[in-house]
Scaffold this motif. Structure first.
Motif, PDB file in Angstrom:
ATOM      1  N   ASP A   1       0.814  -1.219   0.000  1.00  0.00           N
ATOM      2  CA  ASP A   1       0.000   0.000   0.000  1.00  0.00           C
ATOM      3  C   ASP A   1       0.846   1.267   0.000  1.00  0.00           C
ATOM      4  O   ASP A   1       0.373   2.342   0.368  1.00  0.00           O
ATOM      5  CB  ASP A   1      -0.955   0.009   1.202  1.00  0.00           C
TER       6      ASP A   1
ATOM      7  N   GLY B 298      -8.153  -0.778  -1.652  1.00  0.00           N
ATOM      8  CA  GLY B 298      -8.677   0.411  -2.303  1.00  0.00           C
ATOM      9  C   GLY B 298     -10.149   0.337  -2.640  1.00  0.00           C
ATOM     10  O   GLY B 298     -10.789   1.361  -2.922  1.00  0.00           O
TER      11      GLY B 298
ATOM     12  N   ASP C  15      -0.331   5.906  -1.882  1.00  0.00           N
ATOM     13  CA  ASP C  15      -1.280   4.995  -1.240  1.00  0.00           C
ATOM     14  C   ASP C  15      -1.827   4.007  -2.264  1.00  0.00           C
ATOM     15  O   ASP C  15      -3.046   3.911  -2.481  1.00  0.00           O
ATOM     16  CB  ASP C  15      -2.428   5.794  -0.610  1.00  0.00           C
ATOM     17  N   VAL C  16      -0.933   3.260  -2.881  1.00  0.00           N
ATOM     18  CA  VAL C  16      -1.319   2.288  -3.909  1.00  0.00           C
ATOM     19  C   VAL C  16      -0.400   1.080  -3.827  1.00  0.00           C
ATOM     20  O   VAL C  16       0.697   1.138  -3.273  1.00  0.00           O
ATOM     21  CB  VAL C  16      -1.246   2.883  -5.339  1.00  0.00           C
TER      22      VAL C  16
ATOM     23  N   ASN D  74      -8.400  -4.099  -6.459  1.00  0.00           N
ATOM     24  CA  ASN D  74      -7.705  -3.543  -5.311  1.00  0.00           C
ATOM     25  C   ASN D  74      -8.528  -3.799  -4.049  1.00  0.00           C
ATOM     26  O   ASN D  74      -9.571  -3.171  -3.830  1.00  0.00           O
ATOM     27  CB  ASN D  74      -7.462  -2.051  -5.504  1.00  0.00           C
TER      28      ASN D  74
ATOM     29  N   GLY E  16      -4.959   1.620  -6.339  1.00  0.00           N
ATOM     30  CA  GLY E  16      -5.619   1.349  -5.066  1.00  0.00           C
ATOM     31  C   GLY E  16      -4.677   0.555  -4.176  1.00  0.00           C
ATOM     32  O   GLY E  16      -3.694  -0.022  -4.645  1.00  0.00           O
ATOM     33  N   THR E  17      -4.983   0.499  -2.893  1.00  0.00           N
ATOM     34  CA  THR E  17      -4.105  -0.213  -1.972  1.00  0.00           C
ATOM     35  C   THR E  17      -4.383  -1.708  -1.971  1.00  0.00           C
ATOM     36  O   THR E  17      -5.475  -2.162  -2.301  1.00  0.00           O
ATOM     37  CB  THR E  17      -4.270   0.319  -0.539  1.00  0.00           C
TER      38      THR E  17
END
Length: 403
Positions: free
Chosen positions: A95, A149, A101-102, A146, A127-128
């Motif tokens: 993350d 996310g 934040d991915v 994700n 996305g995380t």
């Protein structure tokens, strides 16, 4: 179909006793597989696992020979290849890729002679904590689910097989549900993440016209029509299927004929059968049944689902029950519970089948091993090969024929 009690065990009394109850395939008189080799990539959770492993599979014995370990990626927990088998795409379930934040999606070139991997590039996953990656049948798009996310992202594939920036990102939206499924097995104490959207799988249908995703956090199955020109996801005729609260739709698989869709609910350990209309991307419910033995009471989380190439048998991994459930498939797509077998290790996070439909492998995350089972072609039952491969925290296996 008569059940051979040497192949099934309804109550696990302990691993020593269970091992005695499950003879290996050769003890049952099953023939060895055909000569030749396949290859398999195994993704792991690092640092306990080493990254992505490449193995050669001996079809006759199911023995695995390690060829390569790619250690330049963190948590490669799902893998996919393009139709030409020239590129492998691996998610990095993190993350914080490049400080954002991915998570990440890494592209590898596949050497056509050795099947070994060479890293080409990486992009943020939009996305995380990405949980799943798949490739469109045309090879032109890669889809990522994700988990952290709560969205699905579409990535266009460049001429060299690498990924460009996401052409579309679709969040999942809906009311939160309770963490307990309304039809959980008695005594279920396993935790289910229902605090927010958690996309667990995304893949195109066999026609390539529609894209389907499972949201385990909001108990939804989402359906989009793919705009192949712009790489965008547009709502299908019926864009949302609502699963029972707390059931956590996880993974799915299509029948080889494209007419039946099998959806696996993680928390209540059920496989749900739908008729599929590929012209509209429409699903019609027809059956739901448990992946656990009758009268089972205790904790379980269903994990992986695979189907035989001839469409006659379906297999489901039960993670906390440490078993593989086997179903016979009728002509109308409905299932009948046929057998079950112990995974011969703890916590099968996913299961995989070799391209010939002869062998099933279990990725046993908590016991750091791969175990294998010969498939009886007459009835789909599994015979343990007696083989273990020590791999730290295996999450997924992808088996391929050499080109």
């Amino acid at each position: 179909m008569a059940i051979d009690r040497r192949l099934t065990r309804r109550v696990f009394l302990g691993r020593t006793a269970a091992a005695l109850a499950y003879p290996v395939a050769r003890d049952l008189g099953w023939a060895a597989g055909a000569p030749g080799s396949f290859y398999a990539y195994v993704g792991t959770y690092t640092p306990n696992g080493g990254g992505i492993y490449l193995f050669r599979i001996d079809r006759a014995t199911a023995a695995l020979t390690q060829i390569q370990v790619v250690d330049d990626i963190k948590n490669p927990s799902w893998l996919a290849v393009n139709p030409a088998q020239t590129r492998l795409y691996a998610i990095s379930e993190i993350d914080n890729y490049q400080g954002g934040d991915v998570g990440a999606v890494v592209t590898y070139a596949i050497d056509p002679a050795s099947m070994q991997l060479t890293r080409l590039s990486a992009v943020g996953s939009a996305g995380t904590s990405p949980a799943h990656v798949s490739v469109h049948p045309s090879g032109r798009f890669v889809f990522v689910a994700n988990y952290g996310g709560g969205n699905v992202a579409v990535f266009p594939v460049a001429a060299d097989g690498t990924l460009g920036p996401a052409s579309d990102v679709r969040p999942s939206v809906g009311p939160r549900h309770h963490a307990r499924a309304i039809d959980d097995p008695p005594g279920q104490f396993a935790v289910s993440d229902h605090d927010s959207p958690h996309l667990h799988m995304v893949a195109a249908d066999p026609t390539g016209q529609f894209v389907i995703a499972n949201d385990a956090g909001l108990d939804l199955t989402l359906i989009w029509r793919l705009d192949a020109q712009g790489g965008r996801l547009l709502p299908a005729e019926a864009p949302v299927l609502v699963a029972p609260p707390g059931s956590a739709p996880r993974h799915f698989v299509f029948h080889p004929n494209g007419k039946f869709f099998y959806n696996l609910y993680e928390h209540d350990a059920r496989v749900v059968v739908y008729d599929y209309d590929g012209s509209r991307g429409a699903l019609r419910l027809k059956q739901s049944l448990s992946t656990l033995p009758p009268h089972f009471a205790g904790s379980n989380l269903a994990s992986g689902i695979v189907i035989s190439p001839d469409g006659r048998f379906l297999y489901v991994g039960n993670r906390l029950h440490s078993s593989i459930a086997i179903f016979a498939i009728a002509e109308d797509g409905q299932l009948r519970s046929a057998y079950e077998t112990w995974s011969h290790a703890d916590s099968p996070r996913s299961i995989a089948m070799d391209p010939s439909g002869e062998i099933i492998f279990s990725c046993n995350q908590r016991s750091d091993s791969l175990t294998s089972f010969r498939i009886n072609p007459a009835n789909g039952a599994l015979g343990f090969t007696g083989r273990y491969e020590a791999v730290g925290s295996p999450a997924v296996m992808l088996a391929l024929k050499p080109r």
